[in-house]
Design an enzyme around this catalytic site. Sequence first.
Site, PDB file in Angstrom:
ATOM      1  CG  PHE A 247     -84.675  39.979  -6.617  1.00 34.70           C
ATOM      2  CD1 PHE A 247     -84.504  41.351  -6.445  1.00 34.70           C
ATOM      3  CD2 PHE A 247     -84.555  39.156  -5.494  1.00 34.70           C
ATOM      4  CE1 PHE A 247     -84.241  41.892  -5.187  1.00 34.70           C
ATOM      5  CE2 PHE A 247     -84.287  39.697  -4.235  1.00 34.70           C
ATOM      6  CZ  PHE A 247     -84.136  41.065  -4.085  1.00 34.70           C
TER       7      PHE A 247
ATOM      8  CG  ASP B  81     -81.808  32.709  -6.988  1.00 33.93           C
ATOM      9  OD1 ASP B  81     -82.366  32.104  -6.045  1.00 33.93           O
ATOM     10  OD2 ASP B  81     -81.644  33.940  -6.989  1.00 33.93           O
TER      11      ASP B  81
ATOM     12  CE  LYS C   9     -87.755  35.609  -0.880  1.00 29.18           C
ATOM     13  NZ  LYS C   9     -86.888  35.982  -1.993  1.00 29.18           N
TER      14      LYS C   9
HETATM   15  C1  LIG Z   1     -85.614  36.716  -2.121  1.00 32.28           C
HETATM   16  C2  LIG Z   1     -84.681  36.253  -3.165  1.00 32.28           C
HETATM   17  C3  LIG Z   1     -83.295  36.411  -3.028  1.00 32.28           C
HETATM   18  C4  LIG Z   1     -82.663  37.142  -1.873  1.00 32.28           C
HETATM   19  O1  LIG Z   1     -82.958  36.586  -0.648  1.00 32.28           O
HETATM   20  P1  LIG Z   1     -82.699  37.395   0.723  1.00 32.28           P
HETATM   21  O2  LIG Z   1     -82.950  36.383   1.785  1.00 32.28           O
HETATM   22  O3  LIG Z   1     -83.665  38.537   0.732  1.00 32.28           O
HETATM   23  O4  LIG Z   1     -81.294  37.864   0.693  1.00 32.28           O
HETATM   24  C5  LIG Z   1     -82.490  35.865  -4.009  1.00 32.28           C
HETATM   25  N1  LIG Z   1     -83.002  35.233  -5.073  1.00 32.28           N
HETATM   26  C6  LIG Z   1     -84.323  35.068  -5.238  1.00 32.28           C
HETATM   27  C7  LIG Z   1     -84.840  34.326  -6.419  1.00 32.28           C
HETATM   28  C8  LIG Z   1     -85.210  35.588  -4.306  1.00 32.28           C
HETATM   29  O5  LIG Z   1     -86.532  35.450  -4.488  1.00 32.28           O
END
Ligand SMILES: *Cc1c(COP(=O)(O)O)cnc(C)c1O
Length: 400
Positions: A140, A228, A257
């Site tokens: 994700f 990420d 986040k």
């Molecule tokens: C939440 C998340 C995203 C996307 O973040 P947003 O602020 O919702 O755009 C990308 N990568 C990971 C691993 C995430 O948990």
Amino acid sequence: MTAATPPLVNASVSTPLMSNYGRQQIAFVRGEGCYLVDAEGRRYFDSLAGVAVNALGHSHPGFIAAVREQVGTLVHTSNHFEVPLQTALAAELCQRAGMQQAFLCNSGAESIEAAIKLARKWGYGKGISEPVIIVTEGAFHGRTLGALTATHSATYQEGFGPLPGGFVRVPYNDVDAVAKAASHHAGRVVGVLVEPVQGEGGVNVPAADYLNRLRALCDQHDLLLMLDEVQTGNGRSGRWFAFQLNGITPDILATAKGLGNGFPIGATLAAGKAAGVFQPGHHGSTFGGSPLACRAALAVYEALDKEDLIGNAERQGRYLVDTLRQRLAGNSKVKEVRGLGLLIGIELHKSGKDLVPRARERGLILNVTADKVIRLVPPLTICREEADFVIDTIVQLLQE
Ligand SMILES: *Cc1c(COP(=O)(O)O)cnc(C)c1O
């Protein structure tokens, strides 16, 4: 003058908000530490923390004071000018992560978009005109078109084509598959993008040497290792960043986040060959790195440091995993308990969706991801008694 034509009304639509979320029928009026409070004054322990966002919990005094002061001083000036708080935050991020440069944006998806563009631009500099980024199953990375393409979900992608090209997907936690893809697309691959632990995908923890082996492979083929850490970053893993457990450094690091504790901010960091790639005009964001956003993130980093919240994440995370494993051993509903720091998953054999309202009735805000995985991402301020409440409630729910 003729009156404007009234807009056509779609009678099937009854709410002013688009229906793109499946929301629980509850609203909160305030937050206190690890608790959310509803209009009736009922308190709920928040093991979701705004989806791994409220690292300091709710109403943290230092965070409130910093944001209050900044909002009354200077909110936004634009990137047409020097923004000293942005420089200060970039320096702080680089020091904590062992990286060299930062670009600031407003969300996780944007931090991934910048990572993708940075990797492509780097490849372009070496003469790669049709770049490929290797991504993984279960990943994700966000909802904007580039990040969505890197994300692995038929539901999230369906109906949004054509998606941009240039991504190749391999199984997660499979270095040989990455090596194979790198050879197969030799001369076109610019980077490998992975989460150190997959969050939304079900709290999937790879082999302990996964990142080390990816690092070696990227060095061997001259590829960028792109991590990420939108969810795992900023202390949640029990380190500032999860890759620090492996003693490696990525070339590109995306995070968001927990960085702003609820104030929208994201960052893309670069080191080594990925540093110095972006030049004026290559990328930008109107809101990215505003004085207010940077002050909020600096306050978060100060609190993480002063209150030893990263050490707390490691200790409470280990306690939660160990105790849940003990107390759920032999429970026929539970397949596995796993996690890193305060990103913890309890995988069930069947869907766990019904647990969400049942936990709420007992005063626990709970999240289930990938249908079968209870995901615990509480504030990094969680204490032992609160951890015990979470454990007791989950054990009881799973015994019923
Ligand atoms: C939440 C998340 C995203 C996307 O973040 P947003 O602020 O919702 O755009 C990308 N990568 C990971 C691993 C995430 O948990």
